[in-house]
Design a protein around this motif. Structure first.
Motif, PDB file in Angstrom:
ATOM      1  N   GLU A 285      -8.759   3.970   4.663  1.00  0.00           N
ATOM      2  CA  GLU A 285      -8.785   2.557   5.053  1.00  0.00           C
ATOM      3  C   GLU A 285      -8.122   1.695   3.969  1.00  0.00           C
ATOM      4  O   GLU A 285      -7.303   0.814   4.276  1.00  0.00           O
ATOM      5  N   GLU A 286      -8.451   1.946   2.704  1.00  0.00           N
ATOM      6  CA  GLU A 286      -7.866   1.185   1.604  1.00  0.00           C
ATOM      7  C   GLU A 286      -6.375   1.466   1.448  1.00  0.00           C
ATOM      8  O   GLU A 286      -5.575   0.549   1.272  1.00  0.00           O
TER       9      GLU A 286
ATOM     10  N   SER B 126      -4.492   0.387   4.893  1.00  0.00           N
ATOM     11  CA  SER B 126      -4.846  -0.938   5.436  1.00  0.00           C
ATOM     12  C   SER B 126      -5.116  -0.885   6.938  1.00  0.00           C
ATOM     13  O   SER B 126      -4.551  -1.659   7.709  1.00  0.00           O
ATOM     14  N   CYS B 127      -5.961   0.027   7.340  1.00  0.00           N
ATOM     15  CA  CYS B 127      -6.313   0.155   8.751  1.00  0.00           C
ATOM     16  C   CYS B 127      -7.782  -0.215   8.943  1.00  0.00           C
ATOM     17  O   CYS B 127      -8.507  -0.418   7.981  1.00  0.00           O
TER      18      CYS B 127
END
Length: 103
Positions: free
Chosen positions: A68-69, A72-73
């Protein structure tokens, strides 16, 4: 897992060589001395990123947070993608999965 070999390509992608998973009935027919055929799995950028963070300590949730980091999702997308990827690695016999329980 034993018999797993990895190579990192010049592009930074991971290639995993692993013994083929055989159907139980076929494995029983093969002599023990006969080695299983090797398969090659070439990972994309996200799969290579996750693979490099699998350390036997990080949970699927930990790996999903890193994805995620990095990409960027959304958290749900990262969790679904990582869970599916790790499950597929487990089905191929590349990683052993364990379920931690809080008692």
């Amino acid at each position: 897992m034993p018999d797993i070999r990895t190579v990192t390509t010049p592009q930074g992608l991971v290639r995993i060589e692993h013994p083929a998973v055989l159907k139980p009935w076929l494995a029983r027919l093969l002599p023990p001395a006969l080695s299983r055929p090797m398969r090659t799995l070439e990972l994309d950028a996200m799969g290579s990123f996750v693979w490099t963070h699998i350390d036997g300590i990080a949970s699927v949730a930990d790996l999903a947070r890193r994805v995620e980091e990095r990409y960027s999702c959304l958290a749900a997308e990262a969790e679904q993608a990582v869970a599916l990827f790790v499950r597929q690695l487990g089905q191929r016999g590349i990683v052993a999965l364990r379920q931690d329980r809080e008692d």
